[in-house]
Design an enzyme around this catalytic site. Structure first.
Site, mmCIF file in Angstrom:
data_model
loop_
_atom_site.group_PDB
_atom_site.id
_atom_site.type_symbol
_atom_site.label_atom_id
_atom_site.label_comp_id
_atom_site.label_asym_id
_atom_site.label_seq_id
_atom_site.Cartn_x
_atom_site.Cartn_y
_atom_site.Cartn_z
ATOM 1 N N ARG A 16 0.825 -1.212 0.000
ATOM 2 C CA ARG A 16 0.000 0.000 0.000
ATOM 3 C C ARG A 16 0.857 1.259 0.000
ATOM 4 O O ARG A 16 0.583 2.210 -0.734
ATOM 5 C CB ARG A 16 -0.926 -0.004 1.208
ATOM 6 C CG ARG A 16 -2.026 -1.021 1.099
ATOM 7 C CD ARG A 16 -2.885 -1.026 2.322
ATOM 8 N NE ARG A 16 -3.882 -2.084 2.255
ATOM 9 C CZ ARG A 16 -4.503 -2.574 3.299
ATOM 10 N NH1 ARG A 16 -4.260 -2.112 4.516
ATOM 11 N NH2 ARG A 16 -5.382 -3.544 3.148
ATOM 12 N N ARG A 89 20.461 -7.729 8.128
ATOM 13 C CA ARG A 89 19.885 -9.060 8.317
ATOM 14 C C ARG A 89 20.932 -10.098 8.700
ATOM 15 O O ARG A 89 20.589 -11.172 9.196
ATOM 16 C CB ARG A 89 19.177 -9.508 7.041
ATOM 17 C CG ARG A 89 20.116 -9.995 5.969
ATOM 18 C CD ARG A 89 19.415 -10.243 4.651
ATOM 19 N NE ARG A 89 20.212 -11.019 3.728
ATOM 20 C CZ ARG A 89 21.233 -10.562 3.023
ATOM 21 N NH1 ARG A 89 21.624 -9.314 3.161
ATOM 22 N NH2 ARG A 89 21.883 -11.346 2.195
#
Length: 118
Positions: A16, A89
């Site tokens: 979105r 990460r």
């Protein structure tokens, strides 16, 4: 399951925010990292659940539960790190991989003890 739902919701929010309509998987770099982090976590989930189940049954429930909680925490940190910057990460990735190896060792030790008992 809650972690998988959380990761999926983050992908929906990123879609979105960066206007990436399904089934597209490319777009803004932050969306791509979020999408990839969710996919990576989903790929490892069956391995984690299987090892957690076998180690819990055949080794020790308490030790296995502690390893499972640590694994979930490292996967959350991995997801958050990857969504923010790809390099962030690595630390949680290595920690979660190490915990999978520990769970594998616990599962094997439990299975060997169970089936080799006189």
């Amino acid at each position: 399951v809650l972690f998988s739902a959380y990761f999926a919701m983050q992908v929906i929010y990123a879609r979105r925010k960066y206007k990436v309509s399904p089934p597209e998987t490319t777009g803004h770099p932050e969306f791509e990292r979020t999408f990839r982090a969710q996919a990576n976590c989903s790929e490892y989930f069956p391995i984690f659940i299987s090892l957690l189940w076998v180690a819990g049954i055949f080794f020790h429930q308490g030790v296995t539960a502690a390893c499972g909680l640590l694994y979930l925490y490292t996967r959350l940190r991995y997801f958050q790190g990857y969504a923010g910057a790809a390099r962030a990460r690595l630390g949680p990735l290595y920690a979660s991989a190490w915990l999978l190896w520990v769970l594998l060792g616990l599962a094997l030790a439990g299975l060997l003890a169970h089936f080799l008992r006189p």
